[in-house]
Design a protein around this motif. Structure first.
Motif, PDB file in Angstrom:
ATOM      1  N   TRP A 145       0.834  -1.207   0.000  1.00 32.34           N
ATOM      2  CA  TRP A 145       0.000   0.000   0.000  1.00 32.34           C
ATOM      3  C   TRP A 145       0.867   1.256   0.000  1.00 32.34           C
ATOM      4  O   TRP A 145       1.781   1.402   0.809  1.00 32.34           O
ATOM      5  CB  TRP A 145      -0.913   0.006   1.216  1.00 32.34           C
ATOM      6  CG  TRP A 145      -1.727   1.264   1.367  1.00 32.34           C
ATOM      7  CD1 TRP A 145      -1.529   2.265   2.267  1.00 32.34           C
ATOM      8  CD2 TRP A 145      -2.881   1.639   0.594  1.00 32.34           C
ATOM      9  NE1 TRP A 145      -2.489   3.252   2.113  1.00 32.34           N
ATOM     10  CE2 TRP A 145      -3.326   2.896   1.096  1.00 32.34           C
ATOM     11  CE3 TRP A 145      -3.575   1.052  -0.460  1.00 32.34           C
ATOM     12  CZ2 TRP A 145      -4.440   3.558   0.561  1.00 32.34           C
ATOM     13  CZ3 TRP A 145      -4.679   1.715  -0.990  1.00 32.34           C
ATOM     14  CH2 TRP A 145      -5.100   2.943  -0.476  1.00 32.34           C
ATOM     15  N   ILE A 146       0.539   2.188  -0.923  1.00 26.80           N
ATOM     16  CA  ILE A 146       1.250   3.459  -1.058  1.00 26.80           C
ATOM     17  C   ILE A 146       0.284   4.563  -0.648  1.00 26.80           C
ATOM     18  O   ILE A 146      -0.713   4.820  -1.339  1.00 26.80           O
ATOM     19  CB  ILE A 146       1.746   3.660  -2.494  1.00 26.80           C
ATOM     20  CG1 ILE A 146       2.592   2.451  -2.930  1.00 26.80           C
ATOM     21  CG2 ILE A 146       2.547   4.951  -2.618  1.00 26.80           C
ATOM     22  CD1 ILE A 146       2.915   2.427  -4.418  1.00 26.80           C
ATOM     23  N   HIS A 147       0.560   5.217   0.474  1.00 27.21           N
ATOM     24  CA  HIS A 147      -0.404   6.163   1.045  1.00 27.21           C
ATOM     25  C   HIS A 147      -0.542   7.428   0.210  1.00 27.21           C
ATOM     26  O   HIS A 147       0.356   7.810  -0.551  1.00 27.21           O
ATOM     27  CB  HIS A 147      -0.025   6.505   2.487  1.00 27.21           C
ATOM     28  CG  HIS A 147       1.190   7.382   2.630  1.00 27.21           C
ATOM     29  ND1 HIS A 147       1.179   8.736   2.371  1.00 27.21           N
ATOM     30  CD2 HIS A 147       2.450   7.092   3.033  1.00 27.21           C
ATOM     31  CE1 HIS A 147       2.379   9.244   2.605  1.00 27.21           C
ATOM     32  NE2 HIS A 147       3.176   8.268   2.995  1.00 27.21           N
ATOM     33  N   GLY A 148      -1.684   8.099   0.364  1.00 26.95           N
ATOM     34  CA  GLY A 148      -1.913   9.389  -0.262  1.00 26.95           C
ATOM     35  C   GLY A 148      -1.515  10.524   0.663  1.00 26.95           C
ATOM     36  O   GLY A 148      -0.893  10.330   1.705  1.00 26.95           O
ATOM     37  N   GLY A 149      -1.899  11.740   0.264  1.00 28.91           N
ATOM     38  CA  GLY A 149      -1.570  12.932   1.042  1.00 28.91           C
ATOM     39  C   GLY A 149      -0.883  13.999   0.220  1.00 28.91           C
ATOM     40  O   GLY A 149      -0.077  14.765   0.738  1.00 28.91           O
ATOM     41  N   GLY A 150      -1.195  14.045  -1.085  1.00 26.55           N
ATOM     42  CA  GLY A 150      -0.635  15.076  -1.926  1.00 26.55           C
ATOM     43  C   GLY A 150       0.871  14.987  -2.082  1.00 26.55           C
ATOM     44  O   GLY A 150       1.517  15.956  -2.483  1.00 26.55           O
ATOM     45  N   THR A 155       1.497   9.026   6.185  1.00 28.83           N
ATOM     46  CA  THR A 155       2.386   7.976   6.687  1.00 28.83           C
ATOM     47  C   THR A 155       1.691   6.628   6.521  1.00 28.83           C
ATOM     48  O   THR A 155       0.458   6.526   6.595  1.00 28.83           O
ATOM     49  CB  THR A 155       2.731   8.200   8.171  1.00 28.83           C
ATOM     50  OG1 THR A 155       3.363   7.032   8.694  1.00 28.83           O
ATOM     51  CG2 THR A 155       1.502   8.493   9.005  1.00 28.83           C
ATOM     52  N   GLY A 156       2.476   5.587   6.313  1.00 30.13           N
ATOM     53  CA  GLY A 156       1.911   4.244   6.216  1.00 30.13           C
ATOM     54  C   GLY A 156       1.282   3.760   7.494  1.00 30.13           C
ATOM     55  O   GLY A 156       0.489   2.809   7.491  1.00 30.13           O
ATOM     56  N   ALA A 157       1.601   4.408   8.629  1.00 30.18           N
ATOM     57  CA  ALA A 157       1.059   3.982   9.917  1.00 30.18           C
ATOM     58  C   ALA A 157      -0.443   4.183  10.023  1.00 30.18           C
ATOM     59  O   ALA A 157      -1.075   3.616  10.904  1.00 30.18           O
ATOM     60  CB  ALA A 157       1.764   4.741  11.048  1.00 30.18           C
ATOM     61  N   LEU A 158      -1.036   4.982   9.143  1.00 31.26           N
ATOM     62  CA  LEU A 158      -2.473   5.244   9.217  1.00 31.26           C
ATOM     63  C   LEU A 158      -3.324   4.059   8.764  1.00 31.26           C
ATOM     64  O   LEU A 158      -4.527   4.048   9.000  1.00 31.26           O
ATOM     65  CB  LEU A 158      -2.834   6.456   8.350  1.00 31.26           C
ATOM     66  CG  LEU A 158      -2.482   7.832   8.895  1.00 31.26           C
ATOM     67  CD1 LEU A 158      -2.771   8.891   7.853  1.00 31.26           C
ATOM     68  CD2 LEU A 158      -3.245   8.115  10.163  1.00 31.26           C
ATOM     69  N   TYR A 159      -2.732   3.087   8.106  1.00 28.40           N
ATOM     70  CA  TYR A 159      -3.519   2.090   7.395  1.00 28.40           C
ATOM     71  C   TYR A 159      -3.334   0.707   8.012  1.00 28.40           C
ATOM     72  O   TYR A 159      -2.230   0.150   8.010  1.00 28.40           O
ATOM     73  CB  TYR A 159      -3.125   2.089   5.912  1.00 28.40           C
ATOM     74  CG  TYR A 159      -3.278   3.460   5.306  1.00 28.40           C
ATOM     75  CD1 TYR A 159      -4.488   3.862   4.768  1.00 28.40           C
ATOM     76  CD2 TYR A 159      -2.233   4.370   5.340  1.00 28.40           C
ATOM     77  CE1 TYR A 159      -4.650   5.134   4.249  1.00 28.40           C
ATOM     78  CE2 TYR A 159      -2.375   5.641   4.830  1.00 28.40           C
ATOM     79  CZ  TYR A 159      -3.593   6.024   4.289  1.00 28.40           C
ATOM     80  OH  TYR A 159      -3.745   7.287   3.789  1.00 28.40           O
ATOM     81  N   ASN A 160      -4.420   0.161   8.534  1.00 28.51           N
ATOM     82  CA  ASN A 160      -4.383  -1.130   9.205  1.00 28.51           C
ATOM     83  C   ASN A 160      -4.701  -2.239   8.203  1.00 28.51           C
ATOM     84  O   ASN A 160      -5.838  -2.405   7.779  1.00 28.51           O
ATOM     85  CB  ASN A 160      -5.405  -1.141  10.348  1.00 28.51           C
ATOM     86  CG  ASN A 160      -5.242  -2.344  11.252  1.00 28.51           C
ATOM     87  OD1 ASN A 160      -4.886  -3.424  10.807  1.00 28.51           O
ATOM     88  ND2 ASN A 160      -5.507  -2.153  12.530  1.00 28.51           N
ATOM     89  N   VAL A 172      -0.028  -7.893   3.635  1.00 28.59           N
ATOM     90  CA  VAL A 172      -0.194  -6.476   3.353  1.00 28.59           C
ATOM     91  C   VAL A 172       1.005  -5.727   3.919  1.00 28.59           C
ATOM     92  O   VAL A 172       1.365  -5.900   5.092  1.00 28.59           O
ATOM     93  CB  VAL A 172      -1.492  -5.918   3.961  1.00 28.59           C
ATOM     94  CG1 VAL A 172      -1.618  -4.417   3.690  1.00 28.59           C
ATOM     95  CG2 VAL A 172      -2.703  -6.662   3.393  1.00 28.59           C
ATOM     96  N   VAL A 173       1.622  -4.912   3.084  1.00 29.84           N
ATOM     97  CA  VAL A 173       2.764  -4.097   3.489  1.00 29.84           C
ATOM     98  C   VAL A 173       2.394  -2.636   3.296  1.00 29.84           C
ATOM     99  O   VAL A 173       1.942  -2.246   2.212  1.00 29.84           O
ATOM    100  CB  VAL A 173       4.018  -4.431   2.659  1.00 29.84           C
ATOM    101  CG1 VAL A 173       5.206  -3.565   3.096  1.00 29.84           C
ATOM    102  CG2 VAL A 173       4.365  -5.907   2.762  1.00 29.84           C
ATOM    103  N   THR A 174       2.523  -1.821   4.342  1.00 33.80           N
ATOM    104  CA  THR A 174       2.300  -0.374   4.215  1.00 33.80           C
ATOM    105  C   THR A 174       3.634   0.322   4.420  1.00 33.80           C
ATOM    106  O   THR A 174       4.415  -0.056   5.295  1.00 33.80           O
ATOM    107  CB  THR A 174       1.266   0.145   5.226  1.00 33.80           C
ATOM    108  OG1 THR A 174       1.809   0.095   6.553  1.00 33.80           O
ATOM    109  CG2 THR A 174      -0.013  -0.677   5.174  1.00 33.80           C
TER     110      THR A 174
END
Length: 621
Positions: A145-150, A155-160, A172-174
């Motif tokens: 998973w590649i996080h958003g945020g412009g 941060t990848g920590a937001l995604y469980n 799953v890898v964040t």
């Protein structure tokens, strides 16, 4: 009343740019589980049993800290450690301005947070003992998973990833990757002796993501994952980065499927990244040279912009490099002005450098079999992407008691949202899909339509927000607990429908990870999600993802978009009777698109908008 007002405010902020649905509000007891010990190429790690029953390992380094001489350099492999690393806590977020959408403390709004030492990832996998980790053909698919945020917050920590991992037996890898001016920065002074072509590219964030995929290739087998079956997926800026990885030669072979959720194929030119804004070939706001000017003025080494330019011209490349490297990460970030509501930065990002990414039109690459990393893809957008951004626009929404939202003009609000979202669908999903479909069969498109939010304090959130940007993420991860405040959008009444839709979406995403096509989901019982069909306009194009109450999941050919078609529709839409009305739509499209620009605005449509100057558009009447 203050409590409800805070809920509505939190809804806007927490959902933006992909934070929606992935805050770790579910309480976890991070107690070291000896059965979770795994041995990577860098050393042994041990994690814990997460809230959804998966194993989880947090804060694993995948690259050396990009600090000191490694700032603005391509990432290098992480150093090994001895003993067993306790992977119970997330690594630091990358340097950014704080904002709720990035999941970081906002008590000191406008003051930087995070660290340059931030290249860490998190792994979620089905819970098994070390002796039972599958090998060979029994290994599980991997989803990165590649996080958003412009590309400037998050941060990848937001995604469980625990629910997706446990439910469908995937790994799953964040990940984190450098963002803002540490992930995207080009200047001639940084291309000196000792640098290579990747150091000189300026695309450090893309190189970070590639490094994380190299780590996955070399290490995910220790967690039961199959390095020969890796799916990259991301949302918003993360989805833009997914498209870039499809175009990046250095990423070839590191992934085998790709999912872009509300992405784009936008890139900045080298001139936009580096030049001054008043050069013959102008740079963008906050180009590297413009940032240097700001730093020199802030340091009082120059009184104004003209003096700063003169000083820069007299400095050697080595002096400029020393000046930049002598700055702390926070000093560099404070040369930029964040957006007040979300902490994002307006700056050049994702460079068409000719090394990491191509210099020419990415859409042309997608029409050539050898023009990109050709793998099965899912691309899609949300039906009302831009309502999230309109919801925060005071020209469109007034606030009772400063917070409780009321629309100023429901008709114009809905029209603007419709056209901007249609344009996003065209540029971010339909046109790339049609291009890729000329060279491969496995191209799948969706539109996410869920819009069953409740009324709160008389505000109909289903109309004001609907299927807004980022709202599909909790459905993909199966993680709806956003915390007490943001949970306002997830009510008891809408629970049955959203859980049913989430189950289907998780199943489609997992089936795609397993076999390269979403098909009928993992259990084979869902509607058949067919590939995009280029043969005729009436043939199936994309799947609509919605609850049973609103028609359910279904294929359609109605509602496909092209950018040219969206622009042409403005002129013939009877709901836009005046030229001022039409120019309102063109104005909105400029604000939310890189492909339809301020320079296009005066001649937009049949009659143009010169009579309504862009910077003085008459919003009030």
């Amino acid at each position: 009343m203050p409590h409800i007002a805070r809920l509505l405010s939190a809804l806007l902020i927490l959902a933006a740019a992909g934070a929606s649905g992935c805050r770790h509000a579910v309480r976890e007891q991070r107690v070291l589980d000896p059965a979770s010990r795994r041995v990577t190429a860098s050393g042994a790690v041990a994690g814990y049993v997460g809230a959804y029953g998966s194993h989880a390992w947090l804060g694993i380094p995948f690259a050396k800290p990009p600090v000191g001489a490694l700032r603005w350099r391509a990432p290098q492999p992480a150093e090994a450690w001895t003993g067993t690393r306790e992977a119970l806590n997330f690594g630091s977020a990358c340097t950014q301005f704080p904002s709720p959408i990035g999941g970081l403390d906002t008590a000191r709004r406008g003051q930087p947070v995070g660290s340059e030492d931030c290249l860490y990832l998190n792994v979620y996998a089905p819970r098994v003992a070390e002796s039972e980790v599958p090998t060979g053909s029994a290994r599980w698919p991997v989803m990165v998973w590649i996080h958003g945020g412009g590309n400037s917050v998050g941060t990848g920590a937001l995604y469980n990833g625990g629910n997706l991992a446990a439910t469908h037996k995937v790994v799953v890898v964040t990940i984190n990757y450098r963002i803002g001016p540490f992930g995207w920065f080009r200047h001639a002074s940084l291309r000196g002796e000792g640098t290579n072509e990747f150091d000189r590219s300026g695309n450090f964030a893309i190189l970070d993501i590639i490094r994380s995929l190299q780590w996955v290739r070399d290490n995910v087998g220790a967690f039961g994952g199959d390095p020969g079956n890796v799916t990259i997926f991301g949302e918003s800026a993360g989805a833009n980065n997914v498209y870039m990885l499809l175009l990046a030669p250095r990423a070839h072979g590191l992934f085998h499927r790709a999912i872009s959720e509300s992405g784009s194929v936008n890139m900045n030119t080298i001139a936009e990244a580096e030049h001054f804004t008043d050069d013959g070939e102008p740079g963008r706001t906050n180009s590297s040279n413009e940032v240097l000017v700001q730093l020199l003025i802030k340091d009082r080494r120059a009184a104004d912009r003209a003096a700063a330019r003169k000083l820069l011209a007299a400095m050697s490349a080595k002096d400029v490099e020393g000046y930049l490297r002598g700055k702390t990460n926070f000093e560099i970030l404070l040369a930029y002005m964040p957006t007040p509501t979300n902490g994002m930065i307006d700056m050049p990002k994702v460079f068409s450098d000719g090394v990491v990414l191509p210099q020419d039109d990415p859409m042309q690459h997608f029409t050539r079999a050898d023009g990109y990393n050709r793998v099965p893809v899912i691309v899609g957008t949300n039906r009302e992407e831009n309502k999230l951004f309109l919801f925060g626009d005071p020209r469109r929404v007034r606030r009772l008691f400063w917070l409780v939202p009321r629309l100023r003009d429901e008709a114009s609000y809905s029209l603007s949202a419709e056209y901007m979202s249609r344009f996003w669908k065209a540029a971010g999903a339909d046109e790339p899909a049609a291009a890729m479909r000329t060279t491969q069969d496995n191209v799948f498109v969706y539109r996410f339509d869920w819009h069953e939010e409740p009324r709160v304090m008389g505000a109909d959130l289903s109309m004001m927000l609907g299927a807004a940007h980022g709202f599909e993420i909790p459905f993909v991860f199966g993680h709806f607990d956003l915390g007490r405040q943001a949970n306002v959008i997830f009510s008891h009444d809408n629970e049955p429908g959203r859980l049913a839709l989430s189950k289907e979406m998780m199943s489609y995403w997992a089936e795609f990870a397993y076999g390269g096509a979403p098909g009928r989901g993992r259990d084979g019982q869902q509607p058949d999600w067919l590939a995009w069909d280029n043969r005729a306009p009436a043939d199936p194009k994309f799947v609509i993802l919605d609850t049973p109450a609103d028609g359910g999941v279904r294929m359609t050919s109605s509602g496909t978009q092209t950018t040219a078609g969206v622009l042409a529709a403005v002129d013939t839409d009877p709901r836009l009777p005046t030229q001022r009305d039409k120019c309102m739509i063109f104005h909105d499209l400029v604000n939310r698109s890189r492909t339809f620009t301020k320079q296009d605005y005066p001649t937009a449509g049949k009659s143009g908008c010169a009579g309504y100057p862009f910077d003085a558009y008459p919003w009030g009447g």
